[in-house]
Design a protein around this motif. Structure first.
Motif, PDB file in Angstrom:
ATOM      1  N   ASP A 119      -7.137  -8.097  -9.063  1.00  0.00           N
ATOM      2  CA  ASP A 119      -7.348  -7.872 -10.491  1.00  0.00           C
ATOM      3  C   ASP A 119      -8.723  -8.356 -10.930  1.00  0.00           C
ATOM      4  N   PRO A 120      -9.225  -7.791 -12.052  1.00  0.00           N
ATOM      5  CA  PRO A 120      -8.643  -6.669 -12.788  1.00  0.00           C
ATOM      6  C   PRO A 120      -8.984  -5.354 -12.098  1.00  0.00           C
ATOM      7  N   ILE A 121      -8.110  -4.376 -12.234  1.00  0.00           N
ATOM      8  CA  ILE A 121      -8.350  -3.059 -11.669  1.00  0.00           C
ATOM      9  C   ILE A 121      -9.115  -2.228 -12.688  1.00  0.00           C
ATOM     10  N   LEU A 122     -10.247  -1.689 -12.269  1.00  0.00           N
ATOM     11  CA  LEU A 122     -11.011  -0.787 -13.123  1.00  0.00           C
ATOM     12  C   LEU A 122     -11.161   0.566 -12.437  1.00  0.00           C
ATOM     13  N   LEU A 123     -11.353   1.586 -13.250  1.00  0.00           N
ATOM     14  CA  LEU A 123     -11.510   2.948 -12.751  1.00  0.00           C
ATOM     15  C   LEU A 123     -12.850   3.520 -13.180  1.00  0.00           C
ATOM     16  N   ASN A 124     -13.514   4.210 -12.244  1.00  0.00           N
ATOM     17  CA  ASN A 124     -14.668   5.054 -12.566  1.00  0.00           C
ATOM     18  C   ASN A 124     -14.778   6.102 -11.460  1.00  0.00           C
ATOM     19  N   ASP A 125     -15.923   6.757 -11.363  1.00  0.00           N
ATOM     20  CA  ASP A 125     -16.054   7.835 -10.377  1.00  0.00           C
ATOM     21  C   ASP A 125     -15.953   7.326  -8.940  1.00  0.00           C
ATOM     22  N   LYS A 126     -16.327   6.069  -8.723  1.00  0.00           N
ATOM     23  CA  LYS A 126     -16.256   5.489  -7.379  1.00  0.00           C
ATOM     24  C   LYS A 126     -14.912   4.823  -7.127  1.00  0.00           C
ATOM     25  N   TYR A 127     -14.500   3.995  -8.077  1.00  0.00           N
ATOM     26  CA  TYR A 127     -13.259   3.231  -7.918  1.00  0.00           C
ATOM     27  C   TYR A 127     -12.107   4.003  -8.564  1.00  0.00           C
ATOM     28  N   THR A 128     -11.651   5.008  -7.855  1.00  0.00           N
ATOM     29  CA  THR A 128     -10.614   5.904  -8.324  1.00  0.00           C
ATOM     30  C   THR A 128      -9.230   5.374  -7.960  1.00  0.00           C
ATOM     31  N   ILE A 129      -8.202   6.041  -8.446  1.00  0.00           N
ATOM     32  CA  ILE A 129      -6.836   5.676  -8.063  1.00  0.00           C
ATOM     33  C   ILE A 129      -6.665   5.781  -6.557  1.00  0.00           C
ATOM     34  N   ASP A 130      -7.210   6.826  -5.963  1.00  0.00           N
ATOM     35  CA  ASP A 130      -7.113   6.993  -4.513  1.00  0.00           C
ATOM     36  C   ASP A 130      -7.839   5.868  -3.776  1.00  0.00           C
ATOM     37  N   TYR A 131      -9.010   5.478  -4.296  1.00  0.00           N
ATOM     38  CA  TYR A 131      -9.770   4.372  -3.691  1.00  0.00           C
ATOM     39  C   TYR A 131      -8.950   3.088  -3.705  1.00  0.00           C
ATOM     40  N   HIS A 132      -8.410   2.740  -4.867  1.00  0.00           N
ATOM     41  CA  HIS A 132      -7.629   1.512  -4.975  1.00  0.00           C
ATOM     42  C   HIS A 132      -6.381   1.566  -4.085  1.00  0.00           C
ATOM     43  N   THR A 133      -5.720   2.693  -4.047  1.00  0.00           N
ATOM     44  CA  THR A 133      -4.511   2.819  -3.237  1.00  0.00           C
ATOM     45  C   THR A 133      -4.817   2.574  -1.759  1.00  0.00           C
ATOM     46  N   LYS A 134      -5.872   3.204  -1.261  1.00  0.00           N
ATOM     47  CA  LYS A 134      -6.222   3.062   0.158  1.00  0.00           C
ATOM     48  C   LYS A 134      -6.668   1.640   0.483  1.00  0.00           C
ATOM     49  N   ASN A 135      -7.499   1.068  -0.370  1.00  0.00           N
ATOM     50  CA  ASN A 135      -8.042  -0.256  -0.058  1.00  0.00           C
ATOM     51  C   ASN A 135      -7.049  -1.373  -0.331  1.00  0.00           C
ATOM     52  N   PHE A 136      -6.175  -1.184  -1.313  1.00  0.00           N
ATOM     53  CA  PHE A 136      -5.105  -2.149  -1.534  1.00  0.00           C
ATOM     54  C   PHE A 136      -4.233  -2.247  -0.277  1.00  0.00           C
ATOM     55  N   GLU A 137      -3.936  -1.126   0.329  1.00  0.00           N
ATOM     56  CA  GLU A 137      -3.110  -1.153   1.545  1.00  0.00           C
ATOM     57  C   GLU A 137      -3.838  -1.850   2.696  1.00  0.00           C
ATOM     58  N   LYS A 138      -5.139  -1.610   2.829  1.00  0.00           N
ATOM     59  CA  LYS A 138      -5.902  -2.272   3.887  1.00  0.00           C
ATOM     60  C   LYS A 138      -5.828  -3.795   3.749  1.00  0.00           C
ATOM     61  N   ILE A 139      -5.965  -4.270   2.512  1.00  0.00           N
ATOM     62  CA  ILE A 139      -5.915  -5.713   2.282  1.00  0.00           C
ATOM     63  C   ILE A 139      -4.499  -6.241   2.454  1.00  0.00           C
ATOM     64  N   ALA A 140      -3.515  -5.535   1.893  1.00  0.00           N
ATOM     65  CA  ALA A 140      -2.116  -5.967   1.985  1.00  0.00           C
ATOM     66  C   ALA A 140      -1.685  -6.119   3.444  1.00  0.00           C
ATOM     67  N   LYS A 141      -2.098  -5.194   4.265  1.00  0.00           N
ATOM     68  CA  LYS A 141      -1.738  -5.244   5.686  1.00  0.00           C
ATOM     69  C   LYS A 141      -2.264  -6.522   6.335  1.00  0.00           C
ATOM     70  N   GLN A 142      -3.485  -6.917   5.959  1.00  0.00           N
ATOM     71  CA  GLN A 142      -4.097  -8.096   6.565  1.00  0.00           C
ATOM     72  C   GLN A 142      -3.565  -9.407   5.993  1.00  0.00           C
ATOM     73  N   LEU A 143      -3.089  -9.368   4.738  1.00  0.00           N
ATOM     74  CA  LEU A 143      -2.638 -10.601   4.084  1.00  0.00           C
ATOM     75  C   LEU A 143      -1.126 -10.798   4.114  1.00  0.00           C
ATOM     76  N   SER A 144      -0.391  -9.830   4.607  1.00  0.00           N
ATOM     77  CA  SER A 144       1.071  -9.857   4.479  1.00  0.00           C
ATOM     78  C   SER A 144       1.718 -11.078   5.127  1.00  0.00           C
ATOM     79  N   ASP A 145       1.078 -11.639   6.144  1.00  0.00           N
ATOM     80  CA  ASP A 145       1.622 -12.842   6.783  1.00  0.00           C
ATOM     81  C   ASP A 145       1.067 -14.126   6.172  1.00  0.00           C
ATOM     82  N   TYR A 146       0.243 -13.994   5.132  1.00  0.00           N
ATOM     83  CA  TYR A 146      -0.465 -15.159   4.610  1.00  0.00           C
ATOM     84  C   TYR A 146      -0.227 -15.396   3.123  1.00  0.00           C
TER      85      TYR A 146
END
Length: 317
Positions: A119-146
């Motif tokens: 947070d906070p989540i912001l949107l623009n031409d670069k940081y789109t819903i698709d961008y956040h969805t993909k990168n949130f998963e990348k981070i979640a995968k790495q932090l899930s045990d922590y």
């Protein structure tokens, strides 16, 4: 008493020596943001400080000094997003550095004491819903045990943040956009066995199994200690905020992370001026008392943690 360190600045990243010196001295001086010539003297000894909540994007400077917190209970609100330096100018590289720091901190103090904030989540031409969805998963995968949960929020465009974000072509959130993104992030979080909640959001997202957060959370403190905390909701925060009462010992316009969305920095010039005043041995962060103009009042504080049958408070370390 609960200490917030700090919503106003990143103490672990930039001022850990000052903070530890304040604990050693047993007090800190904090200016009233609404009246700069009024300051409070806050006692910081273990008999009155029941919990410390740290807010940070990079606690690495504090990692090797955690033994100096052995007499205190604490947990971390750790913000780790997927923004580049165009939004978070001075935050270290996430994949190479910050994620590893998150894991090290979790290994040292336990994953139930490190809350991941996207947070906070912001949107623009670069940081789109698709961008956040993909990168949130990348981070979640790495932090899930922590960690055990993630707290999210959606950008509010205050006058200060709107000015700082000029040129970023921000897309304002509406309910439809929030629900689309919330659904995506919730599915990802739960797929990695992470709880997910929202910080200071009025919208009901319970259909996606997203709760309202309490970032300064008496329930969590009770779970970590098995003791009760006699504390009320913080009336100084927004009505959507679920946090309980705390005392913040930070100072506005002192954070060097350079985040464009930050509400705690009014302008970069003032940040530079204040940072130049930093003295790790000063009772006040990035400032000094003017004996002719300033009035110092000792704030009355006490423990809010109920005692056990032997009259002793439990310490988790």
């Amino acid at each position: 008493m609960i200490i917030s360190a700090s919503r106003r600045t990143d103490i672990p990243a930039f001022y850990s020596d000052w903070f530890l010196n304040r604990l050693q001295e047993g007090y800190a001086l904090v200016r009233n943001p609404l009246n700069i010539h009024q300051a409070s003297k806050i006692k910081l000894t273990p008999d009155v400080v029941d919990f410390i909540v740290f807010w940070t994007k990079n606690p690495e400077p504090l990692l090797l000094k955690l033994d100096k917190l052995k007499d205190y209970n604490y947990y971390f609100q750790f913000t780790l997003t997927s923004y580049d330096s165009d939004i978070e100018e001075n935050v270290p590289k996430k994949g190479k550095y910050v994620i590893q720091t998150f894991k090290k901190l979790s290994d040292k103090i336990g994953k139930n004491r490190v809350i991941w904030r996207y947070d906070p989540i912001l949107l623009n031409d670069k940081y789109t819903i698709d961008y956040h969805t993909k990168n949130f998963e990348k981070i979640a995968k790495q932090l899930s045990d922590y960690t055990e949960k993630c707290t999210i929020s959606f950008l509010d465009l205050y006058k200060k943040t709107e000015k700082n974000l000029s040129g970023c072509n921000i897309t304002p959130f509406n309910e439809q956009l929030i629900r689309i993104l919330a659904k995506n992030l919730s599915e990802i979080a739960h797929s990695y066995d992470l709880d997910i909640d929202t910080c200071s959001e009025n919208i009901d997202l319970s259909e996606f199994q997203i709760k309202h957060a309490r970032c300064i959370d008496a329930d969590l403190m009770e779970k970590l200690t098995d003791y009760k905390f006699k504390v009320s909701k913080d009336k100084n925060q927004r009505k959507e905020c679920g946090c309980v009462e705390s005392i913040d010992i930070g100072a506005y316009n002192t954070c060097k992370n350079g985040c464009r969305y930050c509400y705690a920095n009014f302008n970069q010039k003032q940040v530079d001026i204040n940072y130049a005043k930093y003295d790790c041995n000063s009772p006040m962060l990035c400032n000094k008392i003017d004996s002719l103009q300033d009035k110092i009042t000792e704030r009355k504080v006490k423990s809010i943690m109920e005692k056990n049958c032997n009259g002793k408070q439990l310490n988790i370390f």
